[in-house]
Design a protein around this motif. Structure first.
Motif, mmCIF file in Angstrom:
data_model
loop_
_atom_site.group_PDB
_atom_site.id
_atom_site.type_symbol
_atom_site.label_atom_id
_atom_site.label_comp_id
_atom_site.label_asym_id
_atom_site.label_seq_id
_atom_site.Cartn_x
_atom_site.Cartn_y
_atom_site.Cartn_z
ATOM 1 N N PRO A 1 0.809 -1.225 0.000
ATOM 2 C CA PRO A 1 0.000 0.000 0.000
ATOM 3 C C PRO A 1 0.845 1.279 0.000
ATOM 4 C CG PRO A 1 -0.271 -1.207 2.074
ATOM 5 C CD PRO A 1 0.510 -2.081 1.153
ATOM 6 N N HIS A 2 2.018 1.246 0.613
ATOM 7 C CA HIS A 2 2.873 2.432 0.605
ATOM 8 C C HIS A 2 3.454 2.681 -0.797
ATOM 9 C CE1 HIS A 2 2.764 3.594 4.769
ATOM 10 N NE2 HIS A 2 2.963 2.333 5.133
ATOM 11 N N THR A 3 3.805 1.610 -1.485
ATOM 12 C CA THR A 3 4.302 1.776 -2.849
ATOM 13 C C THR A 3 3.200 2.318 -3.741
ATOM 14 O OG1 THR A 3 5.809 -0.091 -2.498
ATOM 15 C CG2 THR A 3 5.498 0.632 -4.762
ATOM 16 N N ALA A 4 1.999 1.801 -3.571
ATOM 17 C CA ALA A 4 0.862 2.283 -4.360
ATOM 18 C C ALA A 4 0.607 3.767 -4.096
ATOM 19 C CB ALA A 4 -0.390 1.463 -4.043
ATOM 20 N N ALA A 5 0.699 4.186 -2.840
ATOM 21 C CA ALA A 5 0.509 5.598 -2.494
ATOM 22 C C ALA A 5 1.634 6.451 -3.081
ATOM 23 C CB ALA A 5 0.436 5.768 -0.987
ATOM 24 N N ALA A 6 2.860 5.925 -3.074
ATOM 25 C CA ALA A 6 3.999 6.649 -3.657
ATOM 26 C C ALA A 6 3.795 6.839 -5.159
ATOM 27 C CB ALA A 6 5.302 5.905 -3.383
ATOM 28 N N ILE A 7 3.277 5.825 -5.819
ATOM 29 C CA ILE A 7 3.007 5.910 -7.259
ATOM 30 C C ILE A 7 2.010 7.039 -7.535
ATOM 31 C CG2 ILE A 7 1.872 4.700 -9.183
ATOM 32 C CD1 ILE A 7 3.231 2.112 -8.042
ATOM 33 N N LYS A 8 0.970 7.115 -6.732
ATOM 34 C CA LYS A 8 -0.030 8.174 -6.894
ATOM 35 C C LYS A 8 0.622 9.553 -6.730
ATOM 36 C CE LYS A 8 -4.463 9.771 -5.131
ATOM 37 N NZ LYS A 8 -5.540 9.555 -4.166
ATOM 38 N N GLU A 9 1.453 9.696 -5.707
ATOM 39 C CA GLU A 9 2.128 10.970 -5.456
ATOM 40 C C GLU A 9 3.101 11.310 -6.590
ATOM 41 O OE1 GLU A 9 1.549 13.146 -3.150
ATOM 42 O OE2 GLU A 9 0.751 12.118 -1.397
ATOM 43 N N LEU A 10 3.825 10.319 -7.083
ATOM 44 C CA LEU A 10 4.773 10.565 -8.175
ATOM 45 C C LEU A 10 4.054 10.988 -9.455
ATOM 46 C CD1 LEU A 10 7.274 7.666 -7.486
ATOM 47 C CD2 LEU A 10 7.783 10.126 -7.379
ATOM 48 N N LYS A 11 2.905 10.393 -9.706
ATOM 49 C CA LYS A 11 2.116 10.816 -10.872
ATOM 50 C C LYS A 11 1.714 12.280 -10.724
ATOM 51 C CE LYS A 11 0.323 6.301 -12.250
ATOM 52 N NZ LYS A 11 -0.852 5.429 -12.380
ATOM 53 N N GLY A 12 1.346 12.679 -9.524
ATOM 54 C CA GLY A 12 1.020 14.084 -9.262
ATOM 55 C C GLY A 12 2.229 14.977 -9.448
ATOM 56 N N ALA A 13 3.395 14.513 -9.006
ATOM 57 C CA ALA A 13 4.628 15.294 -9.169
ATOM 58 C C ALA A 13 4.934 15.514 -10.647
ATOM 59 C CB ALA A 13 5.795 14.589 -8.476
ATOM 60 N N VAL A 14 4.779 14.476 -11.435
ATOM 61 C CA VAL A 14 5.031 14.590 -12.876
ATOM 62 C C VAL A 14 4.040 15.565 -13.505
ATOM 63 C CG1 VAL A 14 4.979 13.337 -15.079
ATOM 64 C CG2 VAL A 14 6.112 12.313 -13.081
ATOM 65 N N GLU A 15 2.775 15.396 -13.179
ATOM 66 C CA GLU A 15 1.727 16.255 -13.747
ATOM 67 C C GLU A 15 1.976 17.730 -13.405
ATOM 68 O OE1 GLU A 15 -3.046 17.021 -13.103
ATOM 69 O OE2 GLU A 15 -2.261 15.005 -12.777
ATOM 70 N N HIS A 16 2.217 18.020 -12.149
ATOM 71 C CA HIS A 16 2.436 19.410 -11.733
ATOM 72 C C HIS A 16 3.761 19.952 -12.258
ATOM 73 C CE1 HIS A 16 -1.130 19.956 -9.321
ATOM 74 N NE2 HIS A 16 -0.922 18.761 -8.764
#
Length: 105
Positions: free
Chosen positions: A66-81
């Protein structure tokens, strides 16, 4: 014999070599993304966040967490922003990803 013993010891931890390697790469790239984001380098942040995302996804594929999955979500946001030129917001997302990647056991 020592190599095999080391492999058995490492496998016995429950973390595969591939998962650990990808997680380590994701951590390194996430930290680099944060450093560049703090300097306002949104384009370089995107490069590192994208690399971190690829490694995090590979680690998640090797063993779901679950932590890796949450990190993936955050990284996608980092890329988008970051692509939008919002280095400050992208940096915050990368920092969230780093927190989750560090929490992976």
């Amino acid at each position: 014999a020592a190599l095999i013993r080391g492999a058995v010891t490492f496998v016995g931890t429950g973390i595969s070599w591939a998962e650990k390697s990808h997680r380590a790469e994701a951590l390194d790239h996430t930290q680099a993304a944060i450093e560049h984001g703090k300097l306002g380098h949104a384009n370089v942040l995107v490069e590192h966040a994208t690399a971190a995302l690829q490694h995090a996804e590979a680690a998640e594929k090797a063993k779901a967490n679950p932590h890796t999955a949450a990190a993936i979500k955050e990284l996608k946001g980092a890329v988008e922003h970051g692509k939008a030129g919002h280095a400050d917001v992208a940096t915050k997302a990368a920092e969230g990803a780093l927190t989750h990647l560090k929490a992976v056991k």
